[in-house]
Design an enzyme around this catalytic site. Structure first.
Site, short mmCIF file in Angstrom:
data_model
loop_
_atom_site.label_atom_id
_atom_site.label_comp_id
_atom_site.label_asym_id
_atom_site.label_seq_id
_atom_site.Cartn_x
_atom_site.Cartn_y
_atom_site.Cartn_z
N GLY A 783 0.83 -1.20 0.00
CA GLY A 783 0.00 0.00 0.00
C GLY A 783 0.86 1.25 0.00
N GLU A 784 0.33 2.31 0.56
CA GLU A 784 1.01 3.61 0.68
C GLU A 784 1.17 4.32 -0.66
OE1 GLU A 784 4.76 3.38 2.64
OE2 GLU A 784 4.00 2.23 4.35
N GLY A 785 0.94 3.64 -1.78
CA GLY A 785 1.25 4.20 -3.10
C GLY A 785 2.55 3.67 -3.65
#
Length: 818
Positions: A783-785
């Site tokens: 996640g997080e980008g």
């Protein structure tokens, strides 16, 4: 908004384009008959909400119109013993104003210029700024041109076109048409003081007899005789001019708005010439006339010319600029022109504030202690406008902390610094904020900033107020079919075997169709928005990680210590963290946007995770973030997320939108063991049973099963699509949000690009349902980008290849024989 409503909002295209072929065999994402967007030149122009027709006579009044104006008071009689001026005031030698009426000539009442009564004037004159917009030609779209692109100015239609502002439905800086020649606005031309004594003290009150005598009484149209407002009352409604007479004439009004439009910072072009003392005094006098609570005037102006002091400030500015460039939230390289302006400009001015000035008697000071700083900021704005009128450039040094400047200037401890300005003569005032390519924000359209009655009900005067979500959905348009074919044809003619770049060719074609031009602009700079929120389902034990990790990771993002920060630095992207639903309180910090809707969601095994209002607020919050990042100069949006337990609602959303079974859509998230995984699947089943959803109501589905960051990400996707900017999707959280966005507006998919394929099984289901092919497949599940950032160079490379690679004809290379 129902499906029928959305269909009506998107209808209206001619439908004559033949659907283009897509290399995968599927329809191109977002294809349809209409192209639209909120920004012009990003790069395809579009339109937001349109103005409604003016109210008919007797209809409801414009809610933005001032109420019935008070009748003008007759001028007071001069006091005894006070000389009465005879004749017109003296004129400056050689000064001629063709718009000035000759003595004895009939004058025109200001209000009569804006009534609907017939008169002997060209029919092409425009309405007053206070009247509802006329029907006829379409209004200007709510647009932000790209750097270097300026919207076409309307041509003057006759000698009587008013030079004042007209109803502006895009830029606040639209140039009004005027037949007046542009007057020189340079200090060296205006240095000669006007004849007679100049007023340098406090402004006279409105009841000043001398001022009252200098204002002529309004005259009846065509007679030259003073008009009695009681005998000729102004009509109510759209035809009445609510402004008190006398207003500025056309030339004066045009000069005011020209100065307002031109008060941009100037960091270059400073000349070594000294600023004439009279000019500098007039500029400071204008600043000193700023409004303040109780006329406390809490500001002072420190005029800095000592080279040693200025060198000290310049060193502070240089250190501040370097610190910002190294900031963990990914600030792009900043232009150093304003640092050098500290030494190059002939004058520096520090505007200070004394928060306690007049505090013992000024009403309202104790209730609003910040009013002193607000008043000093108004003084700064007055100074900048006056400087523009005098032809001076002003550079605002913003890289230095105010306390450091105060110490450098050895100010008393009770004074604060509001602004440090560099002032001097310039070769030419800047036409737009400088420096253009250094990540400065474009101007937000006025329509984004005007709300009717309640925040969020947007509408310019004369327009029907609408919600941000409705406006955004209306602006989302299809890919440009003509440009798609043009890009595909260019790919076939480039110096390479056709199709040899595989998926990159499809990506470049889609970018061109989104941009509305071939080749498309390179999607840079890029910004990743990490939306953070907590989840009530965490109480069901779907993850071993404690909920406070969400807030702790937000702090890590802001300190630059997370994976997303490292990858963003690698690819040159900025990082913005958005708090839409973190349970804990987060202190203000650079790079953090506080958009908290609620402190986490409810446990969706017992009912809806959010109310519909909360889901809508989060959706529109995501749209606002997209708008802000694009108006700040970013040309690619990257999705990021943070929320302990957020893969559980993501799985529920995938099931709801695709019809998949929870056992197929649910993954192990942060790496749970088998027992926790089985429990997590059961939790998703219970959530779907507790919240039966209607597939035709995507917002209701999002509210029942999603998280606040899922809703905000869906709005982020919609906002990017409306602005016709590519949105690079990350993993399963972004994929589930994109399912909701596509259900709300299917054409939004034209702006979506799958950065990678997560190892979460629900992500593959979402990508297949959306028809998106991932650029990277590395079994990521962070996640997080992170995965989207890894794919960013591929997205940018696809556009650059289409732009930079020569064709066979251009390069003189022979093609293969048929």
């Amino acid at each position: 908004m129902t499906n029928d409503d959305r269909g009506d909002a998107r209808s209206g295209g001619d439908g004559e384009h033949e659907p283009p072929r897509w290399r995968s065999g599927k329809p191109a994402p977002g294809l349809g008959s209409r192209i639209g967007g909120l920004l012009d030149g990003l790069p395809e122009s579009g339109r937001g909400t349109q103005a409604r027709a003016p109210h008919a006579a007797g209809g409801p009044a414009n809610p933005f119109r001032l109420r019935e104006p008070a009748p003008p008071q007759p001028p007071p009689r001069p006091e005894a013993g006070e000389p009465v001026p005879q004749g017109p005031p003296p004129e400056e030698p050689g000064a001629e104003d063709p718009a000035e009426p000759q003595p004895g000539a009939p004058t025109e009442d200001v209000a009569d210029r804006h009534t609907t009564a017939p008169r002997e004037a060209p029919a092409a004159s425009e309405p007053s700024p206070d009247m509802p917009p006329p029907s006829g030609p379409p209004l200007r779209p709510n647009v932000i041109p790209l750097r270097g692109e300026r919207a076409a100015e309307p041509a003057a239609t006759g000698p009587h076109d008013p030079a004042g502002p007209t109803t502006n439905h895009g830029h606040a800086d639209q140039h009004p048409a005027t037949t007046e020649p542009e007057q020189g606005m340079y200090a060296h031309e205006a240095a000669a003081p006007p004849p007679g004594p100049q007023h340098t003290g406090p402004s006279r009150p409105a009841s000043d007899p001398a001022r009252a005598r200098s204002a002529p009484a309004p005259a009846s149209a065509g007679t030259g005789e003073p008009r009695d407002p009681r005998a000729h009352p102004e009509p109510e409604g759209a035809g009445a001019d609510p402004r008190p007479a006398p207003a500025f004439d056309d030339a004066e009004r045009a000069a005011v708005y020209r100065a307002l439009r031109g008060r941009h910072d100037a960091r270059t072009r400073f000349r070594p010439d000294p600023v004439p003392h009279g000019v500098l005094t007039r500029v400071l006098e204008a600043a000193h006339q700023a409004p303040s609570v109780g006329h406390s005037q809490p500001w002072d102006f420190v005029v800095v010319q000592d080279p040693a002091l200025r060198s000290r400030v310049r060193d502070l500015a240089l250190a501040g600029r370097e610190a910002l460039a190294d900031a963990p939230h990914g600030t792009r390289a900043l232009d150093g022109a304003e640092v050098e302006a500290v030494l190059e400009a002939p004058v520096n001015i520090a505007v200070t504030v004394d928060p306690a000035r007049g505090a013992h008697h000024v009403r309202g000071r104790h209730a609003r202690p910040e009013s002193a700083s607000h008043a000093a900021a108004l003084a700064v704005e007055n100074l900048r406008i006056a400087a523009r009128a005098e032809g001076l450039g002003v550079a605002w040094v913003g890289h230095v902390d105010a306390p450091d400047i105060a110490r450098a200037l050895e100010l008393p401890s009770y004074l604060g610094v509001v602004a440090y300005l560099c002032v001097g003569l310039v070769e030419e005032p800047p036409a737009e904020p400088e420096p253009a390519p250094a990540g400065w924000a474009d101007e937000r359209p006025l329509s984004w900033a005007v709300h009717h009655d309640r925040y969020g009900h947007r509408g310019l005067p004369g327009q029907e107020p609408t919600s941000l979500l409705e406006e955004t959905i209306t602006a989302i348009g299809a890919l440009d079919t003509r440009v798609l074919e043009e890009a595909r044809d260019r790919q076939d003619r480039m110096t390479k075997p056709p199709g040899s770049l595989g998926v990159l060719e499809d990506i470049s074609v889609q970018l061109a169709g989104l941009a509305g031009e071939c080749p498309p602009p390179i999607p840079e700079p890029a910004a990743v928005a990490v939306f953070a929120g907590d989840h009530g389902v965490h109480a069901q034990g779907v993850t071993p990680w404690p909920q406070e990790v969400t807030a702790q990771m937000v702090h890590n993002f802001l300190e630059g210590g997370a994976v997303v920060n490292a990858l963003a630095r690698q690819v040159g992207a900025g990082v913005t963290v958005v708090d839409v639903g973190v349970v804990g309180d987060l202190p203000g910090a650079a790079g953090l946007l506080p958009r908290k809707v609620a402190r986490g969601t409810a446990d969706f095994t017992r009912g809806p995770a959010m109310t519909r209002e909360q889901a809508l607020q989060a959706l529109e919050g995501g749209i606002e973030v997209a708008r802000d990042l694009v108006s700040a100069g970013n040309r690619c949006l990257v999705t990021g997320d943070m929320g302990i337990a957020n893969t559980t609602p993501a799985a529920a959303l995938v099931c709801a939108f695709t019809g998949a079974d929870p056992a197929r859509a649910t993954g192990r998230g942060t790496g749970v063991d088998d027992a926790t995984f089985e429990h997590k699947v059961d939790v998703v089943r219970r959530a779907l049973a507790a919240n039966p959803v209607d597939p035709a109501d995507p917002i209701g589905t999002l509210a029942a099963l999603g998280g606040l960051e899922h809703a905000a990400l869906a709005g982020f996707v919609l906002g990017g699509a409306a602005l016709r900017v590519p949105v690079l999707l990350d993993g399963v959280i972004a994929g589930s949000a994109a399912l909701a966005a596509a259900a709300i507006s299917p054409e939004a998919l034209g702006a979506c690009f799958a950065g990678h394929r997560s190892s979460e099984p629900g992500h593959s289901l979402a990508l297949d349902h959306l028809g998106l092919r991932p650029l990277v497949d590395l079994e990521l599940r962070l996640g997080e980008g992170s995965g989207a950032l890894l794919a960013l160079p591929l997205l940018q490379g696809a556009a650059r290849v289409l732009r930079d690679v020569a064709t066979f004809d251009d390069a003189g290379v022979s093609t293969a024989h048929a």
